[in-house]
Design a protein around this motif. Structure first.
Motif, PDB file in Angstrom:
ATOM      1  N   PHE A  10       0.841  -1.197   0.000  1.00 43.41           N
ATOM      2  CA  PHE A  10       0.000   0.000   0.000  1.00 43.41           C
ATOM      3  C   PHE A  10       0.877   1.248   0.000  1.00 43.41           C
ATOM      4  N   LYS A  11       0.676   2.090  -1.000  1.00 36.66           N
ATOM      5  CA  LYS A  11       1.439   3.340  -1.098  1.00 36.66           C
ATOM      6  C   LYS A  11       0.547   4.572  -1.246  1.00 36.66           C
ATOM      7  N   THR A  12      -0.718   4.351  -1.617  1.00 33.62           N
ATOM      8  CA  THR A  12      -1.636   5.470  -1.829  1.00 33.62           C
ATOM      9  C   THR A  12      -2.934   5.220  -1.075  1.00 33.62           C
ATOM     10  N   TYR A  13      -3.665   6.288  -0.830  1.00 32.61           N
ATOM     11  CA  TYR A  13      -4.954   6.182  -0.145  1.00 32.61           C
ATOM     12  C   TYR A  13      -5.899   7.247  -0.662  1.00 32.61           C
ATOM     13  N   THR A  14      -7.168   7.009  -0.440  1.00 33.70           N
ATOM     14  CA  THR A  14      -8.204   7.974  -0.772  1.00 33.70           C
ATOM     15  C   THR A  14      -9.180   8.053   0.400  1.00 33.70           C
ATOM     16  N   TRP A  15      -9.764   9.193   0.586  1.00 34.75           N
ATOM     17  CA  TRP A  15     -10.767   9.361   1.629  1.00 34.75           C
ATOM     18  C   TRP A  15     -12.116   8.903   1.096  1.00 34.75           C
ATOM     19  N   ALA A  16     -12.637   7.803   1.611  1.00 34.86           N
ATOM     20  CA  ALA A  16     -13.978   7.346   1.257  1.00 34.86           C
ATOM     21  C   ALA A  16     -15.011   8.116   2.069  1.00 34.86           C
ATOM     22  N   MET A  17     -14.670   8.414   3.331  1.00 31.13           N
ATOM     23  CA  MET A  17     -15.561   9.178   4.197  1.00 31.13           C
ATOM     24  C   MET A  17     -14.737   9.929   5.234  1.00 31.13           C
ATOM     25  N   LYS A  18     -14.803  11.241   5.155  1.00 32.11           N
ATOM     26  CA  LYS A  18     -14.125  12.065   6.159  1.00 32.11           C
ATOM     27  C   LYS A  18     -15.036  12.193   7.373  1.00 32.11           C
ATOM     28  N   PRO A  19     -14.436  12.407   8.549  1.00 35.32           N
ATOM     29  CA  PRO A  19     -15.272  12.523   9.752  1.00 35.32           C
ATOM     30  C   PRO A  19     -16.191  13.733   9.670  1.00 35.32           C
ATOM     31  N   GLN A  20     -17.368  13.593  10.255  1.00 39.13           N
ATOM     32  CA  GLN A  20     -18.343  14.677  10.273  1.00 39.13           C
ATOM     33  C   GLN A  20     -18.862  14.858  11.682  1.00 39.13           C
ATOM     34  N   GLY A  21     -19.428  16.011  11.933  1.00 35.74           N
ATOM     35  CA  GLY A  21     -20.008  16.295  13.251  1.00 35.74           C
ATOM     36  C   GLY A  21     -19.044  17.094  14.096  1.00 35.74           C
ATOM     37  N   GLY A  22     -19.587  17.771  15.053  1.00 36.29           N
ATOM     38  CA  GLY A  22     -18.743  18.591  15.916  1.00 36.29           C
ATOM     39  C   GLY A  22     -18.233  19.820  15.185  1.00 36.29           C
ATOM     40  N   SER A  23     -17.167  20.347  15.688  1.00 31.30           N
ATOM     41  CA  SER A  23     -16.574  21.553  15.120  1.00 31.30           C
ATOM     42  C   SER A  23     -15.916  21.252  13.775  1.00 31.30           C
TER      43      SER A  23
ATOM     44  N   SER B  35      -4.457   9.877  -3.242  1.00 35.37           N
ATOM     45  CA  SER B  35      -4.712   9.708  -4.670  1.00 35.37           C
ATOM     46  C   SER B  35      -6.201   9.448  -4.865  1.00 35.37           C
ATOM     47  N   PRO B  36      -6.776   9.900  -5.992  1.00 32.68           N
ATOM     48  CA  PRO B  36      -8.203   9.665  -6.213  1.00 32.68           C
ATOM     49  C   PRO B  36      -8.585   8.182  -6.239  1.00 32.68           C
ATOM     50  N   ASN B  37      -7.693   7.323  -6.686  1.00 31.31           N
ATOM     51  CA  ASN B  37      -7.956   5.881  -6.737  1.00 31.31           C
ATOM     52  C   ASN B  37      -6.876   5.160  -5.948  1.00 31.31           C
ATOM     53  N   GLY B  38      -6.812   5.423  -4.652  1.00 30.95           N
ATOM     54  CA  GLY B  38      -5.749   4.887  -3.805  1.00 30.95           C
ATOM     55  C   GLY B  38      -5.856   3.394  -3.579  1.00 30.95           C
ATOM     56  N   ASP B  39      -4.753   2.836  -3.099  1.00 26.06           N
ATOM     57  CA  ASP B  39      -4.706   1.413  -2.740  1.00 26.06           C
ATOM     58  C   ASP B  39      -5.612   1.119  -1.544  1.00 26.06           C
ATOM     59  N   VAL B  40      -5.754   2.115  -0.678  1.00 26.17           N
ATOM     60  CA  VAL B  40      -6.526   1.968   0.555  1.00 26.17           C
ATOM     61  C   VAL B  40      -7.585   3.067   0.601  1.00 26.17           C
TER      62      VAL B  40
END
Length: 182
Positions: free
Chosen positions: A35-48, A71-76
């Motif tokens: 694994f060398k790349t990642y993408t955010w599938a869901m960022k945390p929400q709520g709170g400040s 990366s837009p199409n990350g390994d993770v």
């Protein structure tokens, strides 16, 4: 009155020491070296939104320090959640030392009772938990999970310090099998 002042001081000191409790788990068959790349599938929400952005930036920085790039199409695929809950504690403080006890009482052995008083205070506080899940983007299988929980401090500076401490501890031994970060 002196006992009450000591109790308030002790409670204040406990409230200042919010070291996050961290737990991690991973799939031992996952090849983290691939694994060398990642993408955010869901960022945390709520709170400040400011705290949420600091969490995202903090995770990005810790992954970058380990050679991972976003990366837009990350390994993770990363999914993070923030959960808060209210908890209560009951603090009871006793005044007076008139509880008596067993011993010689003039005419023989026996117990003694005296007048004492107690004060019970209900303390309500928030506990925040950050959950970070990582999934292999190809197989869609979970490969890593980390959770960090702590009492939510009342000041923004302490909130930020608690977030940083939680992220440091969460990613201290990441990726699994690596030497702990210093």
């Amino acid at each position: 009155m002196k006992a009450f002042a000591i109790a308030v001081l002790a409670t204040a000191l406990v409230a200042c020491t919010t070291t996050p409790t961290v737990h991690t788990d991973f799939d031992p068959s996952a090849n983290f070296a691939s694994f060398k790349t990642y993408t955010w599938a869901m960022k945390p929400q709520g709170g400040s939104p400011l705290v949420t952005q600091r969490i995202v930036d903090g995770i990005d920085a810790r992954l970058a320090a380990r050679g991972w790039t976003q990366s837009p199409n990350g390994d993770v695929a990363l999914a993070a959640h923030i959960v808060t809950s209210q908890r209560q504690t009951l603090d009871t403080f006793y005044t007076g030392s008139n509880m008596g006890g067993w011993g010689w009482r003039g005419g023989g052995w026996g117990g003694g009772m005296g007048m004492g008083s107690s004060t019970t205070t209900v303390r309500t506080y928030d506990v925040g938990t950050l959950v970070v899940d990582m999934f292999d983007a190809k197989s869609k299988q979970a490969v890593w999970r980390g959770t960090a929980s702590a009492t939510v401090p009342s000041s923004p500076d302490r909130v930020n310090a608690t977030v940083e401490a939680g992220l440091d501890r969460l990613f201290a031994s990441f990726p699994p099998g690596s030497a702990p970060a210093k």
